[in-house]
Write a protein that holds these residues in place. Structure first.
Motif, PDB file in Angstrom:
ATOM      1  N   LYS A  12     -18.970   2.363 -21.410  1.00  0.00           N
ATOM      2  CA  LYS A  12     -18.116   3.107 -22.342  1.00  0.00           C
ATOM      3  C   LYS A  12     -18.259   2.482 -23.715  1.00  0.00           C
ATOM      4  O   LYS A  12     -18.155   1.264 -23.870  1.00  0.00           O
ATOM      5  N   ILE A  13     -18.541   3.337 -24.695  1.00  0.00           N
ATOM      6  CA  ILE A  13     -18.722   2.858 -26.060  1.00  0.00           C
ATOM      7  C   ILE A  13     -17.972   3.761 -27.037  1.00  0.00           C
ATOM      8  O   ILE A  13     -17.602   4.892 -26.698  1.00  0.00           O
ATOM      9  N   PHE A  37     -31.598   8.995 -19.743  1.00  0.00           N
ATOM     10  CA  PHE A  37     -30.374   8.505 -20.370  1.00  0.00           C
ATOM     11  C   PHE A  37     -29.427   9.675 -20.592  1.00  0.00           C
ATOM     12  O   PHE A  37     -29.850  10.779 -20.908  1.00  0.00           O
ATOM     13  N   GLY A  38     -28.141   9.406 -20.411  1.00  0.00           N
ATOM     14  CA  GLY A  38     -27.152  10.457 -20.570  1.00  0.00           C
ATOM     15  C   GLY A  38     -25.989   9.994 -21.417  1.00  0.00           C
ATOM     16  O   GLY A  38     -25.696   8.803 -21.531  1.00  0.00           O
ATOM     17  N   LEU A  39     -25.305  10.953 -22.009  1.00  0.00           N
ATOM     18  CA  LEU A  39     -24.154  10.680 -22.850  1.00  0.00           C
ATOM     19  C   LEU A  39     -23.108  11.748 -22.575  1.00  0.00           C
ATOM     20  O   LEU A  39     -23.408  12.937 -22.610  1.00  0.00           O
ATOM     21  N   ALA A  40     -21.896  11.309 -22.281  1.00  0.00           N
ATOM     22  CA  ALA A  40     -20.807  12.249 -22.011  1.00  0.00           C
ATOM     23  C   ALA A  40     -19.546  11.753 -22.692  1.00  0.00           C
ATOM     24  O   ALA A  40     -19.369  10.544 -22.898  1.00  0.00           O
ATOM     25  N   ASN A  47     -12.191   9.423 -27.982  1.00  0.00           N
ATOM     26  CA  ASN A  47     -12.883   8.634 -29.003  1.00  0.00           C
ATOM     27  C   ASN A  47     -13.960   7.737 -28.408  1.00  0.00           C
ATOM     28  O   ASN A  47     -14.582   6.962 -29.117  1.00  0.00           O
ATOM     29  N   LYS A  48     -14.161   7.829 -27.101  1.00  0.00           N
ATOM     30  CA  LYS A  48     -15.155   7.023 -26.401  1.00  0.00           C
ATOM     31  C   LYS A  48     -16.188   7.931 -25.745  1.00  0.00           C
ATOM     32  O   LYS A  48     -15.923   9.076 -25.417  1.00  0.00           O
ATOM     33  N   ALA A  49     -17.375   7.374 -25.570  1.00  0.00           N
ATOM     34  CA  ALA A  49     -18.455   8.072 -24.876  1.00  0.00           C
ATOM     35  C   ALA A  49     -18.902   7.224 -23.701  1.00  0.00           C
ATOM     36  O   ALA A  49     -18.794   6.000 -23.731  1.00  0.00           O
ATOM     37  N   VAL A  50     -19.400   7.885 -22.675  1.00  0.00           N
ATOM     38  CA  VAL A  50     -19.954   7.194 -21.513  1.00  0.00           C
ATOM     39  C   VAL A  50     -21.470   7.330 -21.579  1.00  0.00           C
ATOM     40  O   VAL A  50     -22.005   8.423 -21.512  1.00  0.00           O
TER      41      VAL A  50
END
Length: 56
Positions: A12-13, A37-40, A47-50
């Motif tokens: 989590k970023i 690579f994935g982004l969700a 406010n965070k992305a996985v």
């Protein structure tokens, strides 16, 4: 023929407007290494992305 996708790591970023560009360049560069690579968006914190790394 079955395709098996293995999750290698998740993180989590903080969400950033250009984060998708990093994921895109990683996918384009490392697909020959059987990496994806994935982004969700985080369901609990908008406010965070996985960020996820997969082996295909």
């Amino acid at each position: 023929m079955e395709s098996k996708i293995e999750v290698i790591s998740t993180l989590k970023i903080q969400l950033s407007p250009d984060l998708y560009k990093v994921v895109d360049v990683l996918n384009r560069t490392l697909k020959e290494k059987d990496l994806m690579f994935g982004l969700a968006l985080d369901k609990e914190d908008q406010n965070k992305a996985v960020f996820s790394i997969y082996r295909t």
